[in-house]
Design a protein around this motif. Structure first.
Motif, PDB file in Angstrom:
ATOM      1  N   ASN A 183      32.185  -0.622  -3.482  1.00 22.67           N
ATOM      2  CA  ASN A 183      32.433  -0.738  -4.925  1.00 22.67           C
ATOM      3  C   ASN A 183      32.514  -2.189  -5.381  1.00 22.67           C
ATOM      4  O   ASN A 183      32.390  -2.487  -6.572  1.00 22.67           O
ATOM      5  CB  ASN A 183      33.730  -0.015  -5.296  1.00 22.67           C
ATOM      6  N   LEU A 184      32.721  -3.126  -4.416  1.00 25.13           N
ATOM      7  CA  LEU A 184      32.818  -4.540  -4.761  1.00 25.13           C
ATOM      8  C   LEU A 184      31.650  -5.362  -4.238  1.00 25.13           C
ATOM      9  O   LEU A 184      31.326  -6.420  -4.785  1.00 25.13           O
ATOM     10  CB  LEU A 184      34.123  -5.138  -4.215  1.00 25.13           C
ATOM     11  N   ILE A 185      31.018  -4.889  -3.144  1.00 24.80           N
ATOM     12  CA  ILE A 185      30.000  -5.672  -2.449  1.00 24.80           C
ATOM     13  C   ILE A 185      28.604  -5.125  -2.763  1.00 24.80           C
ATOM     14  O   ILE A 185      28.363  -3.913  -2.686  1.00 24.80           O
ATOM     15  CB  ILE A 185      30.238  -5.646  -0.925  1.00 24.80           C
ATOM     16  N   GLN A 186      27.684  -6.030  -3.105  1.00 24.57           N
ATOM     17  CA  GLN A 186      26.296  -5.659  -3.386  1.00 24.57           C
ATOM     18  C   GLN A 186      25.471  -5.541  -2.117  1.00 24.57           C
ATOM     19  O   GLN A 186      24.561  -4.718  -2.021  1.00 24.57           O
ATOM     20  CB  GLN A 186      25.686  -6.702  -4.328  1.00 24.57           C
ATOM     21  N   GLY A 187      25.781  -6.354  -1.120  1.00 20.88           N
ATOM     22  CA  GLY A 187      25.064  -6.333   0.157  1.00 20.88           C
ATOM     23  C   GLY A 187      25.558  -7.455   1.046  1.00 20.88           C
ATOM     24  O   GLY A 187      26.402  -8.275   0.654  1.00 20.88           O
ATOM     25  N   TYR A 188      25.050  -7.482   2.279  1.00 23.37           N
ATOM     26  CA  TYR A 188      25.467  -8.489   3.259  1.00 23.37           C
ATOM     27  C   TYR A 188      24.240  -9.274   3.754  1.00 23.37           C
ATOM     28  O   TYR A 188      23.141  -8.715   3.881  1.00 23.37           O
ATOM     29  CB  TYR A 188      26.155  -7.847   4.456  1.00 23.37           C
ATOM     30  N   GLN A 189      24.459 -10.544   4.015  1.00 20.68           N
ATOM     31  CA  GLN A 189      23.420 -11.393   4.584  1.00 20.68           C
ATOM     32  C   GLN A 189      23.943 -12.016   5.874  1.00 20.68           C
ATOM     33  O   GLN A 189      25.045 -12.568   5.907  1.00 20.68           O
ATOM     34  CB  GLN A 189      23.021 -12.487   3.594  1.00 20.68           C
ATOM     35  N   ILE A 190      23.161 -11.902   6.952  1.00 17.89           N
ATOM     36  CA  ILE A 190      23.553 -12.437   8.253  1.00 17.89           C
ATOM     37  C   ILE A 190      22.617 -13.580   8.603  1.00 17.89           C
ATOM     38  O   ILE A 190      21.399 -13.384   8.698  1.00 17.89           O
ATOM     39  CB  ILE A 190      23.520 -11.351   9.348  1.00 17.89           C
ATOM     40  N   GLU A 191      23.180 -14.767   8.797  1.00 20.19           N
ATOM     41  CA  GLU A 191      22.411 -15.943   9.196  1.00 20.19           C
ATOM     42  C   GLU A 191      22.826 -16.314  10.627  1.00 20.19           C
ATOM     43  O   GLU A 191      24.017 -16.315  10.949  1.00 20.19           O
ATOM     44  CB  GLU A 191      22.685 -17.118   8.260  1.00 20.19           C
ATOM     45  N   TYR A 192      21.849 -16.643  11.474  1.00 20.30           N
ATOM     46  CA  TYR A 192      22.186 -17.016  12.846  1.00 20.30           C
ATOM     47  C   TYR A 192      21.159 -17.997  13.390  1.00 20.30           C
ATOM     48  O   TYR A 192      19.987 -17.965  13.037  1.00 20.30           O
ATOM     49  CB  TYR A 192      22.284 -15.779  13.749  1.00 20.30           C
ATOM     50  N   SER A 193      21.659 -18.895  14.247  1.00 19.43           N
ATOM     51  CA  SER A 193      20.797 -19.894  14.880  1.00 19.43           C
ATOM     52  C   SER A 193      21.434 -20.330  16.188  1.00 19.43           C
ATOM     53  O   SER A 193      22.657 -20.328  16.338  1.00 19.43           O
ATOM     54  CB  SER A 193      20.595 -21.103  13.962  1.00 19.43           C
ATOM     55  N   ALA A 194      20.584 -20.697  17.141  1.00 13.45           N
ATOM     56  CA  ALA A 194      21.076 -21.172  18.438  1.00 13.45           C
ATOM     57  C   ALA A 194      21.692 -22.551  18.278  1.00 13.45           C
ATOM     58  O   ALA A 194      21.163 -23.406  17.560  1.00 13.45           O
ATOM     59  CB  ALA A 194      19.949 -21.204  19.461  1.00 13.45           C
ATOM     60  N   LEU A 195      22.821 -22.761  18.929  1.00 10.12           N
ATOM     61  CA  LEU A 195      23.464 -24.073  18.897  1.00 10.12           C
ATOM     62  C   LEU A 195      22.860 -24.982  19.967  1.00 10.12           C
ATOM     63  O   LEU A 195      22.489 -24.508  21.039  1.00 10.12           O
ATOM     64  CB  LEU A 195      24.975 -23.908  19.135  1.00 10.12           C
ATOM     65  N   PRO A 196      22.678 -26.298  19.706  1.00 13.45           N
ATOM     66  CA  PRO A 196      23.159 -26.975  18.495  1.00 13.45           C
ATOM     67  C   PRO A 196      22.157 -27.055  17.351  1.00 13.45           C
ATOM     68  O   PRO A 196      22.531 -27.264  16.206  1.00 13.45           O
ATOM     69  CB  PRO A 196      23.487 -28.382  19.015  1.00 13.45           C
ATOM     70  N   THR A 197      20.839 -26.905  17.604  1.00 10.32           N
ATOM     71  CA  THR A 197      19.850 -27.156  16.541  1.00 10.32           C
ATOM     72  C   THR A 197      18.746 -26.113  16.565  1.00 10.32           C
ATOM     73  O   THR A 197      17.560 -26.457  16.484  1.00 10.32           O
ATOM     74  CB  THR A 197      19.235 -28.563  16.703  1.00 10.32           C
ATOM     75  N   GLY A 198      19.102 -24.840  16.705  1.00  8.99           N
ATOM     76  CA  GLY A 198      18.088 -23.794  16.723  1.00  8.99           C
ATOM     77  C   GLY A 198      17.586 -23.437  15.327  1.00  8.99           C
ATOM     78  O   GLY A 198      18.175 -23.809  14.308  1.00  8.99           O
ATOM     79  N   GLN A 199      16.475 -22.701  15.286  1.00  3.98           N
ATOM     80  CA  GLN A 199      15.887 -22.280  14.011  1.00  3.98           C
ATOM     81  C   GLN A 199      16.789 -21.242  13.345  1.00  3.98           C
ATOM     82  O   GLN A 199      17.289 -20.326  13.979  1.00  3.98           O
ATOM     83  CB  GLN A 199      14.504 -21.681  14.259  1.00  3.98           C
ATOM     84  N   LEU A 200      17.016 -21.390  12.051  1.00  5.27           N
ATOM     85  CA  LEU A 200      17.855 -20.469  11.302  1.00  5.27           C
ATOM     86  C   LEU A 200      17.074 -19.191  10.970  1.00  5.27           C
ATOM     87  O   LEU A 200      15.954 -19.246  10.468  1.00  5.27           O
ATOM     88  CB  LEU A 200      18.341 -21.125  10.008  1.00  5.27           C
ATOM     89  N   ARG A 201      17.686 -18.035  11.286  1.00  4.98           N
ATOM     90  CA  ARG A 201      17.096 -16.742  10.940  1.00  4.98           C
ATOM     91  C   ARG A 201      18.062 -15.988  10.030  1.00  4.98           C
ATOM     92  O   ARG A 201      19.282 -16.158  10.122  1.00  4.98           O
ATOM     93  CB  ARG A 201      16.810 -15.922  12.195  1.00  4.98           C
ATOM     94  N   VAL A 202      17.488 -15.135   9.177  1.00  3.09           N
ATOM     95  CA  VAL A 202      18.295 -14.445   8.170  1.00  3.09           C
ATOM     96  C   VAL A 202      17.940 -12.956   8.167  1.00  3.09           C
ATOM     97  O   VAL A 202      16.765 -12.581   8.237  1.00  3.09           O
ATOM     98  CB  VAL A 202      18.062 -15.040   6.760  1.00  3.09           C
ATOM     99  N   ILE A 203      18.987 -12.112   8.115  1.00  2.93           N
ATOM    100  CA  ILE A 203      18.826 -10.656   7.999  1.00  2.93           C
ATOM    101  C   ILE A 203      19.671 -10.197   6.818  1.00  2.93           C
ATOM    102  O   ILE A 203      20.812 -10.622   6.656  1.00  2.93           O
ATOM    103  CB  ILE A 203      19.278  -9.926   9.281  1.00  2.93           C
ATOM    104  N   SER A 204      19.137  -9.315   5.981  1.00  5.11           N
ATOM    105  CA  SER A 204      19.882  -8.721   4.875  1.00  5.11           C
ATOM    106  C   SER A 204      20.035  -7.223   5.111  1.00  5.11           C
ATOM    107  O   SER A 204      19.082  -6.560   5.535  1.00  5.11           O
ATOM    108  CB  SER A 204      19.167  -8.967   3.537  1.00  5.11           C
TER     109      SER A 204
END
Length: 504
Positions: free
Chosen positions: A356-377
């Motif tokens: 009732n309050l949240i429209q959706g979730y976004q998950i961002e993840y990348s390998a440390l220390p300088t991995g490529q950023l990936r996004v899932i909705s």
């Protein structure tokens, strides 16, 4: 007159030495804590004498700064061998001198690694509260397990019971034991309570392990309660036994954006508002602070004053209530956890679900220390998802963002680790080369390999072990009894891989 002067000088020197000894301990340790800490020390034959005495000296260094006693920290030591041995219990030593001498006298047991029976004895110490020698009721309890990681046994169930009963479990491993088993038994967060270190470098974790223990058993000696717009109540545990007095100073400190007349308050001497001072007798345990400004951050210093004893100054900070307190924000994202870790994926979960309050979730993840950023909705009805195609034996930063219908956003981050690839040993061959001597040959993968564990039976339930570097693919064992079982396992950074066994 000369004799009296000499005695006075000696007495004054003793006072100075006592103060220096106390001052040498870190402020975060001296008089900081109240709780019971039981050390489970692997004293079996799988631990070399050199390693055992390194671990014993490590304990001495780790515990030296703590203040011991019935009203502070109590320490017990339980050794693991064929038969567990309680070296000393919680109520044995209430001074550093006695504890340090006892540690120096501690000798290795040898024998089998019977950790399960030792844990049953440990349960008697930390779970039976209120009985002679047992833990104290309503105080934090800690179990610290020091092990070489070899053959830990079926420890998950007894460790789980300890955690369920409120005991915090920490582990220090000086070998390459079963990482998953050790990670399962420690109290969360595992990254703060599980330590892997080479025995020669064990002293480098002293401060981190000590701080982890302090966070669990830190005594709330000075607490601020019943805070209003213009007053607050101080409470502390009595430390002077009715003698001396408590000196209390309090005043506003500089904070960003604090309102009210004291919103940018300063410490004494900076020209705004000096700290106020009140005193309370030695038998007091509370004080009321009045005349405070609304929405202002204050610092309090409480110093116990005694004639012959040095005691630390205790501090606390608090913020007075604003005239019109803001409404509390609805917590739409309060937990983010990671589970089901494999070599190339992890599952991330979050909560609570509030569609009732949240429209959706976004998950961002990348390998440390300088991995490529990936996004899932994902949708607002989903509270977990699997992150695929990850690198093995890698650490990732995962951020979950909750998108509100109102346009606001709340995010939380967590670190996730993938499992190490563990190629199995192959083609183990055993050849008799003489009386009670056998030659071993095998094939192994060099990717990530740290070495090999060789284990063989000596008879009468005794075993011997040998650690070999990764470049060796053969060895000769002497004094191997007939029909003895010989096993070779590859060792990786976090654990031992799948090995092979042959019968001589």
């Amino acid at each position: 007159m000369e004799v009296q002067t000499a005695l006075t000088c000696v007495f004054f020197s003793l006072l100075l030495c006592s103060g220096d000894a106390q001052d040498s301990a870190p402020d975060s340790v001296l008089n900081c804590c109240k709780g019971d800490v039981l050390f489970l020390l692997d004293s079996s034959g799988s631990v070399a004498s050199y390693e055992f005495y390194h671990m014993r000296d490590f304990l001495s260094e780790l515990l030296l700064p703590f203040s011991l006693g019935p009203d502070q920290v109590r320490v017990g030591l339980l050794q693991v061998g064929s038969e567990p041995h309680l070296e000393f219990g919680f109520d044995t030593y209430d001074s550093q001198k006695g504890l340090q001498e006892a540690l120096k006298r501690t000798r290795q047991l040898k024998g089998d690694t019977n950790t399960v029976d030792a844990l049953l004895m440990a349960q008697d110490q930390v779970l039976k509260q209120g009985v002679p020698g047992g833990a104290r009721p309503d105080l934090p309890r800690v179990l610290v397990w020091l092990t070489d990681g070899v053959d830990p046994g079926a420890v998950q169930e007894p460790m789980a019971r300890l955690r369920e009963e409120g005991v915090a479990v920490l582990v220090v491993s000086t070998g390459h034991g079963n990482y998953q088993v050790l990670r399962d038994v420690v109290s969360p967060p595992a990254e703060e309570h599980l330590f892997f270190v080479d025995i020669d470098d064990i002293s480098i974790i002293s401060e981190d392990l000590r701080n982890a223990i302090i966070e669990i058993i830190r005594a709330k000696r000075l607490q601020v309660k019943s805070v209003t717009t213009n007053s607050a109540l101080l409470e502390w545990r009595p430390m002077l036994a009715g003698t001396g007095y408590y000196d209390i100073q309090f005043g506003p400190i500089r904070t960003e954006g604090a309102g009210g007349p004291g919103g940018s308050g300063t410490s004494p001497g900076t020209g705004m508002e000096p700290f106020k001072r009140i005193t309370r007798p030695g038998d007091a345990s509370s004080a009321q602070l009045i005349g405070l400004h609304p929405d202002t951050t204050y610092k309090v210093l409480l110093t116990p004053k005694a004639n012959l004893e040095f005691l630390n100054t205790l501090t606390a900070t608090f913020t007075t209530q604003p005239v019109n307190p803001p409404q509390p924000e609805v917590q739409t994202l309060s937990t983010v956890t990671v589970s089901e870790s494999t070599t190339n994926s992890v599952r991330v979960s979050w909560g609570p679900l509030q569609p009732n309050l949240i429209q959706g979730y976004q998950i961002e993840y990348s390998a440390l220390p300088t991995g490529q950023l990936r996004v899932i909705s994902v949708s607002n009805l989903q509270n977990s998802t699997v992150l695929p195609n990850l690198y093995p034996d890698s650490q990732y930063l995962v951020t979950v963002s909750a998108k509100h219908f109102s346009g606001k956003e709340r995010a939380m981050s967590v670190k996730a680790c993938t499992q190490e690839v563990l190629p199995a040993l192959s083609d183990l061959q055993l050849t008799t080369v003489g009386n009670e001597s056998v030659q071993l040959r095998w094939k192994g993968s060099a990717d990530g390999l740290r070495g090999y564990w060789v284990t063989w039976e000596l008879g009468h339930s005794q075993r011997s072990t040998l650690y070999l570097p990764p470049n060796l693919l053969s060895t000769t064992l002497n004094h191997v009894p007939p029909s003895a079982r010989v096993c070779v396992s590859p060792v990786y950074r976090t654990t031992r891989g799948e090995g092979l066994c042959c019968t001589a």
